[in-house]
Design a protein around this motif. Structure first.
Motif, PDB file in Angstrom:
ATOM      1  N   LEU A 134       0.976  -1.420  -0.075  1.00  0.00           N
ATOM      2  CA  LEU A 134       0.062   0.001  -0.060  1.00  0.00           C
ATOM      3  C   LEU A 134       0.922   1.211  -0.013  1.00  0.00           C
ATOM      4  O   LEU A 134       2.161   1.206   0.313  1.00  0.00           O
ATOM      5  CB  LEU A 134      -0.864   0.050   1.220  1.00  0.00           C
ATOM      6  N   PRO A 135       0.457   2.227  -0.281  1.00  0.00           N
ATOM      7  CA  PRO A 135       1.210   3.432  -0.467  1.00  0.00           C
ATOM      8  C   PRO A 135       1.719   3.876   1.031  1.00  0.00           C
ATOM      9  O   PRO A 135       0.752   3.806   1.896  1.00  0.00           O
ATOM     10  CB  PRO A 135       0.054   4.894  -1.087  1.00  0.00           C
ATOM     11  N   SER A 136       2.819   4.321   1.080  1.00  0.00           N
ATOM     12  CA  SER A 136       3.303   4.591   2.263  1.00  0.00           C
ATOM     13  C   SER A 136       2.824   5.907   2.936  1.00  0.00           C
ATOM     14  O   SER A 136       2.378   6.875   1.982  1.00  0.00           O
ATOM     15  CB  SER A 136       5.105   4.889   2.103  1.00  0.00           C
ATOM     16  N   VAL A 137       3.150   6.191   4.080  1.00  0.00           N
ATOM     17  CA  VAL A 137       2.239   7.451   4.758  1.00  0.00           C
ATOM     18  C   VAL A 137       3.328   8.112   5.511  1.00  0.00           C
ATOM     19  O   VAL A 137       4.185   7.671   5.927  1.00  0.00           O
ATOM     20  CB  VAL A 137       1.203   6.653   6.099  1.00  0.00           C
ATOM     21  N   VAL A 138       2.978   9.332   5.408  1.00  0.00           N
ATOM     22  CA  VAL A 138       3.981  10.710   5.665  1.00  0.00           C
ATOM     23  C   VAL A 138       4.350  10.028   7.246  1.00  0.00           C
ATOM     24  O   VAL A 138       5.632  10.042   7.346  1.00  0.00           O
ATOM     25  CB  VAL A 138       3.318  11.744   5.719  1.00  0.00           C
ATOM     26  N   ARG A 139       3.637  10.100   8.146  1.00  0.00           N
ATOM     27  CA  ARG A 139       4.006  10.037   9.505  1.00  0.00           C
ATOM     28  C   ARG A 139       3.935   8.655  10.244  1.00  0.00           C
ATOM     29  O   ARG A 139       3.413   8.417  11.158  1.00  0.00           O
ATOM     30  CB  ARG A 139       3.103  10.839  10.328  1.00  0.00           C
ATOM     31  N   GLU A 140       4.020   7.689   9.512  1.00  0.00           N
ATOM     32  CA  GLU A 140       3.919   6.288   9.794  1.00  0.00           C
ATOM     33  C   GLU A 140       4.525   5.989  10.691  1.00  0.00           C
ATOM     34  O   GLU A 140       3.923   5.299  11.984  1.00  0.00           O
ATOM     35  CB  GLU A 140       4.282   5.397   8.098  1.00  0.00           C
ATOM     36  N   ALA A 141       5.883   5.974  10.934  1.00  0.00           N
ATOM     37  CA  ALA A 141       6.572   5.425  11.868  1.00  0.00           C
ATOM     38  C   ALA A 141       6.179   6.392  13.287  1.00  0.00           C
ATOM     39  O   ALA A 141       6.307   5.942  14.488  1.00  0.00           O
ATOM     40  CB  ALA A 141       8.290   5.682  11.854  1.00  0.00           C
ATOM     41  N   GLU A 142       6.168   7.636  13.194  1.00  0.00           N
ATOM     42  CA  GLU A 142       5.494   8.491  14.331  1.00  0.00           C
ATOM     43  C   GLU A 142       4.333   8.284  14.892  1.00  0.00           C
ATOM     44  O   GLU A 142       4.201   7.953  16.047  1.00  0.00           O
ATOM     45  CB  GLU A 142       5.417   9.952  13.687  1.00  0.00           C
ATOM     46  N   ASP A 143       3.291   7.798  13.865  1.00  0.00           N
ATOM     47  CA  ASP A 143       1.948   7.069  14.488  1.00  0.00           C
ATOM     48  C   ASP A 143       2.270   5.974  15.285  1.00  0.00           C
ATOM     49  O   ASP A 143       1.758   5.864  16.431  1.00  0.00           O
ATOM     50  CB  ASP A 143       0.951   7.219  13.185  1.00  0.00           C
ATOM     51  N   ARG A 144       2.893   5.062  14.624  1.00  0.00           N
ATOM     52  CA  ARG A 144       3.011   3.904  15.261  1.00  0.00           C
ATOM     53  C   ARG A 144       3.656   3.707  16.707  1.00  0.00           C
ATOM     54  O   ARG A 144       3.252   3.363  17.643  1.00  0.00           O
ATOM     55  CB  ARG A 144       3.906   2.903  14.306  1.00  0.00           C
ATOM     56  N   ASP A 145       5.155   4.844  16.888  1.00  0.00           N
ATOM     57  CA  ASP A 145       5.622   4.948  17.929  1.00  0.00           C
ATOM     58  C   ASP A 145       4.729   5.704  18.990  1.00  0.00           C
ATOM     59  O   ASP A 145       4.678   5.448  20.202  1.00  0.00           O
ATOM     60  CB  ASP A 145       6.723   5.763  17.809  1.00  0.00           C
ATOM     61  N   GLN A 146       3.975   6.561  18.649  1.00  0.00           N
ATOM     62  CA  GLN A 146       2.884   7.586  19.274  1.00  0.00           C
ATOM     63  C   GLN A 146       2.092   6.756  20.072  1.00  0.00           C
ATOM     64  O   GLN A 146       1.837   6.695  21.344  1.00  0.00           O
ATOM     65  CB  GLN A 146       2.448   8.581  18.614  1.00  0.00           C
ATOM     66  N   TRP A 147       1.233   5.681  19.418  1.00  0.00           N
ATOM     67  CA  TRP A 147       0.249   4.885  19.956  1.00  0.00           C
ATOM     68  C   TRP A 147       0.983   3.958  20.913  1.00  0.00           C
ATOM     69  O   TRP A 147       0.353   3.979  22.169  1.00  0.00           O
ATOM     70  CB  TRP A 147      -0.218   3.835  18.823  1.00  0.00           C
ATOM     71  N   PHE A 148       2.038   3.402  20.793  1.00  0.00           N
ATOM     72  CA  PHE A 148       2.976   2.592  21.808  1.00  0.00           C
ATOM     73  C   PHE A 148       3.361   3.434  22.931  1.00  0.00           C
ATOM     74  O   PHE A 148       2.888   3.133  24.302  1.00  0.00           O
ATOM     75  CB  PHE A 148       4.075   1.761  21.172  1.00  0.00           C
ATOM     76  N   ARG A 149       3.722   4.679  22.726  1.00  0.00           N
ATOM     77  CA  ARG A 149       4.304   5.572  23.912  1.00  0.00           C
ATOM     78  C   ARG A 149       2.886   5.840  24.882  1.00  0.00           C
ATOM     79  O   ARG A 149       2.990   6.026  25.811  1.00  0.00           O
ATOM     80  CB  ARG A 149       4.996   6.651  23.503  1.00  0.00           C
ATOM     81  N   ASN A 150       1.889   6.403  24.098  1.00  0.00           N
ATOM     82  CA  ASN A 150       0.680   6.778  24.749  1.00  0.00           C
ATOM     83  C   ASN A 150       0.313   5.620  25.806  1.00  0.00           C
ATOM     84  O   ASN A 150      -0.194   5.808  26.952  1.00  0.00           O
ATOM     85  CB  ASN A 150      -0.332   7.199  23.833  1.00  0.00           C
ATOM     86  N   GLY A 151       0.116   4.653  25.154  1.00  0.00           N
ATOM     87  CA  GLY A 151      -0.247   3.225  26.018  1.00  0.00           C
ATOM     88  C   GLY A 151       0.716   3.157  27.300  1.00  0.00           C
ATOM     89  O   GLY A 151       0.201   2.687  28.414  1.00  0.00           O
ATOM     90  N   GLN A 152       2.186   3.213  27.057  1.00  0.00           N
ATOM     91  CA  GLN A 152       2.986   2.725  27.773  1.00  0.00           C
ATOM     92  C   GLN A 152       2.786   4.175  29.113  1.00  0.00           C
ATOM     93  O   GLN A 152       2.665   3.781  30.237  1.00  0.00           O
ATOM     94  CB  GLN A 152       4.315   2.910  27.592  1.00  0.00           C
ATOM     95  N   GLU A 153       2.663   5.181  28.875  1.00  0.00           N
ATOM     96  CA  GLU A 153       2.431   6.274  29.678  1.00  0.00           C
ATOM     97  C   GLU A 153       1.036   6.222  30.350  1.00  0.00           C
ATOM     98  O   GLU A 153       1.209   6.366  31.588  1.00  0.00           O
ATOM     99  CB  GLU A 153       2.465   7.614  28.874  1.00  0.00           C
ATOM    100  N   LEU A 154       0.049   5.849  29.710  1.00  0.00           N
ATOM    101  CA  LEU A 154      -1.179   5.454  30.702  1.00  0.00           C
ATOM    102  C   LEU A 154      -0.880   4.578  31.838  1.00  0.00           C
ATOM    103  O   LEU A 154      -1.653   4.313  32.528  1.00  0.00           O
ATOM    104  CB  LEU A 154      -2.225   5.236  29.615  1.00  0.00           C
ATOM    105  N   LEU A 155      -0.041   3.153  31.428  1.00  0.00           N
ATOM    106  CA  LEU A 155       0.089   2.079  32.186  1.00  0.00           C
ATOM    107  C   LEU A 155       1.402   2.333  33.260  1.00  0.00           C
ATOM    108  O   LEU A 155       1.336   1.491  34.309  1.00  0.00           O
ATOM    109  CB  LEU A 155       0.504   0.988  31.179  1.00  0.00           C
ATOM    110  N   LYS A 156       1.746   3.635  33.314  1.00  0.00           N
ATOM    111  CA  LYS A 156       2.804   3.791  34.542  1.00  0.00           C
ATOM    112  C   LYS A 156       2.020   4.036  35.829  1.00  0.00           C
ATOM    113  O   LYS A 156       2.321   5.247  36.422  1.00  0.00           O
ATOM    114  CB  LYS A 156       3.709   4.980  33.906  1.00  0.00           C
ATOM    115  N   GLN A 157       1.153   3.130  36.289  1.00  0.00           N
ATOM    116  CA  GLN A 157       0.791   3.248  37.566  1.00  0.00           C
ATOM    117  C   GLN A 157       1.558   2.426  38.634  1.00  0.00           C
ATOM    118  O   GLN A 157       1.557   1.133  38.340  1.00  0.00           O
ATOM    119  CB  GLN A 157      -0.763   2.859  37.525  1.00  0.00           C
TER     120      GLN A 157
END
Length: 450
Positions: A255-278
């Motif tokens: 499929l056509p590559s996406v401009v912020r592909e890596a950033e989106d992927r990393d951001q979703w992972f980081r957002n989850g990790q931050e929310l789990l820092k309890q």
């Protein structure tokens, strides 16, 4: 005159969000193009989009996935077993609160045996030329698990018979969103000629050009977002008859590559990790893990599993623990990282003679290096077996300090993945108690807090 209807479908993403940016943009662009061309287009997901191995899914209990489906412009989804039985009752009940799409599942009832407010048994869509498409959704029949969580699940085939009779007179075609698996889809194709298209899932099968069964076109797009399915349906608008059905798959990697592909992927992972820092606890020493030799954390988890289930003994495989825990603060994110599996505790009652045979099977020297796929396991290899209150002396097996009594009834605690018949076929027929909605990481958290 004819009308072309485009159906795009995804299934079994299992929160592999690294593949989602291209899928999302591809679907948004395709939907807009068909609409601009005056063609009817629908986007359907066939379940297991949610998988709690991903930090964002875990932290939001699937609501992050719903936002991704909203953003991509999906029209309807059905649920898979990962939505259905890896969330507790209230979390599934509120999962789709913000959904801007229909949730279609015809064989799930709430604890009062009513249709849940967020689900419909079917939905009728009307195309630009007035063709009426009846869409039915069904999910896999994991009865003991749904009942343990408080849901009532009914036989998919029984519901399908009723729904086809109800829907068929009022529509021009029927599409089934089936999270039932390839074998069931083929059987339905043979038994229900009234169904025009079955979009499949659950068994992660791939149908590159679809598969025609008794006039019904089957489509399926594998797993993890490796493919996007496209079904093109030609309809004679004067007779409202389907005249042609074509299926194809698009490979995600092409499929056509996406401009912020890596950033989106990393951001979703980081957002989850931050929310789990309890914070869960603070350790005064480290608890390492070794998959092939004795190590403290698997032993602690096995003891905790036995205590949690109120069992006489227990076992599990060390490979369940992806990593150990360091001295100092332990957070929910740490526990999720080392135990990402949607695996529940289970207890089985059995006679001593049966218990002895099962324990002997765990001593198979090939198992520690066995690569395990599916069954909820999200690790790499099985690892050595770890035991609680099970001891070996000479050629005898002891529970506590007493040799196993062949006629006595024992309670064995173990991870639920061992009860599905893949490793220990004899366990399938025995009386079981599944502890839900808790996962093994919840059991470890409980033990650490002690």
């Amino acid at each position: 005159m004819g009308e072309t209807i485009h159906i795009y479908h995804t299934n079994d993403l299992h929160s592999h969000l690294e593949n989602w940016p291209r899928i999302r943009d591809f679907l948004k662009q395709r939907k807009q193009k068909h609409m601009n061309d005056g063609e009817s287009v629908y986007l359907f997901d066939i379940g297991d989009h949610v998988d709690r191995w991903h930090p964002l899914t875990e932290a939001t209990l699937g609501k992050g996935n719903v936002e991704l489906l909203n953003e991509a412009g999906f029209d309807a989804v059905t649920i898979g077993n990962n939505e259905g039985i890896t969330l507790d009752y209230d979390d599934l009940n509120s999962l789709y609160d913000s959904a801007r799409f229909d949730v279609i599942v015809g064989n799930l009832l709430d604890r009062s045996s009513r249709r849940p407010g967020w689900a419909e048994t079917h939905r009728v869509y009307r195309t630009g030329s007035g063709v009426r498409i009846g869409v039915i959704g069904l999910t896999a029949y994991f009865k003991p698990f749904y009942e343990a969580l408080g849901w009532n699940i009914t036989s998919p085939l029984d519901e399908l018979r009723k729904l086809v009779q109800e829907v068929r007179p009022n529509v021009d075609m029927i599409i089934l969103l089936s999270h039932l698996g390839k074998r069931d889809d083929e059987m339905i194709g043979n038994q229900f000629p009234e169904i025009d298209v079955i979009l499949g899932a659950h068994t992660h099968h791939v149908l590159p050009q679809g598969k025609e069964v008794n006039g019904t076109m089957l489509g399926a797009a594998g797993k993890y977002g490796h493919y996007v399915g496209h079904m093109k349906i030609e309809v004679d608008t004067s007779t409202k008859q389907v005249v042609e059905k074509k299926a194809r798959l698009y490979e995600q990697a092409e499929l056509p590559s996406v401009v912020r592909e890596a950033e989106d992927r990393d951001q979703w992972f980081r957002n989850g990790q931050e929310l789990l820092k309890q914070e869960v606890t603070c350790l005064t020493k480290s608890f390492p893990v070794d998959w092939f030799h004795t190590s403290p954390l698997p032993e602690m988890l096995c003891d905790a599993l036995m205590e949690w289930c109120g069992a006489d003994c227990g076992f599990l495989n060390a490979g369940l623990l992806i990593d150990g825990l360091e001295e100092g603060m332990v957070t929910k994110q740490d526990l999720h990282r080392i135990l990402p599996h949607p695996i529940n505790p289970c207890m089985i009652r059995m006679k001593g003679a049966e218990l002895k045979e099962i324990i002997k099977q765990t001593l198979n020297e090939d198992w520690p290096h066995l690569e395990v796929k599916g069954l909820g396991f999200r690790g790499k290899v099985m690892g050595r077996f770890v035991y609680s209150n099970i001891h070996f002396e000479d050629h005898d097996i002891f529970i506590g300090k007493v040799p196993v009594d062949p006629g006595k009834i024992y309670k064995l605690a173990l991870p639920d993945m061992f009860t599905f018949g893949h490793f220990f076929p004899d366990l399938q027929r025995l009386e079981k108690k599944y502890f839900m909605p808790e996962f093994l990481r919840d059991v470890l958290e409980w033990k650490l807090k002690q």
